[in-house]
Design an enzyme around this catalytic site. Structure first.
Site: not given
Ligand code: G3P
Length: 224
Positions: A86
């Protein structure tokens, strides 16, 4: 084939959903790995022992420079797992993605907040694109709209990137991106739990069971 991921490094969470769903693997980011505190190698090793050697893992570089990201991507790629690297879809990140793709390493462009940002990442050869649906919504924009625009651009320009939307806070967001025909999705644990959680289901099953027991007691169906 559709790829279903959990957005976690928590081994118990993976075990729960791997038992009842065809999990392709897990996605992580630096915050997620830091939250569980055991480090990437140990977490992936434990998770692979649950999902099996077909598990695919998405892990993010923490380097800030282009050279650092490229070198770190190579080192992650050498880990004994099926790794997707990533890289944030920034100017430096896209520079790194172009260099990394020359080496046939699988890459996901992450932290995508707009369709134009994702489109550039796709042009640079990113294998996966991760638009952050809920984070976009939280900023007053349209996370589903960004995914829809990217889906259209990928099709219109015959690009090879797969859409792997991330950042969900409710099942409606999940359903909306699934209906767009995305190739993959990564769910946070609490949203994965909610996918099963219709309030009518358990009362329905309880009524079946009580009707049965009234007539047949503890007998099983084939014993009746
Ligand atoms: O991998 C990206 C993702 O984890 C972001 O998610 O839930 O932290 O907005 P969030």
């Amino acid at each position: 084939m559709f790829e279903l991921y959990l957005d976690t490094a928590n081994v118990e969470h993976v075990a729960r959903f791997n038992a009842c769903l065809p999990l392709k693997g897990v996605t992580t980011n630096p915050s997620i790995v830091a939250r569980y505190g055991i480090g990437l190698n140990q977490a992936l090793s434990q998770i692979e022992s649950i999902i099996g050697t077909g598990a695919r893992f998405h892990a993010q570089v923490v380097s800030q420079s282009v050279d650092g990201m490229v070198e770190e991507a190579k080192r992650i790629h050498e880990l004994p797992f099926d790794m997707v690297i990533k890289i944030p879809a920034t100017e430096k990140g896209l520079t790194a993605i172009k260099l990394i793709k020359d080496q046939k390493i699988t890459v996901l462009a992450t932290a995508i907040y707009s369709a134009q940002q994702g489109f550039f990442a796709a042009l640079c050869g990113a294998d996966y694109l991760a638009p952050y649906v809920n984070r976009i919504d939280t900023m007053g924009a349209d996370g589903i709209g960004v995914v829809a625009d990217l889906q259209l651009l990928i099709k219109q320009h015959h690009l090879n990137s797969k859409l792997l939307p991330a950042s969900f806070k409710n099942t409606q967001q999940v359903m909306d991106v699934l209906k767009l025909g995305v190739d993959a999705i990564t769910l946070p644990y609490d949203v994965a739990v909610e996918m099963f959680a219709h309030p009518a289901v358990q009362p329905t099953i309880d009524k079946f069971n009580s009707d049965w027991r009234e007539v047949f007691g503890d007998k099983l169906s084939f014993e009746s």
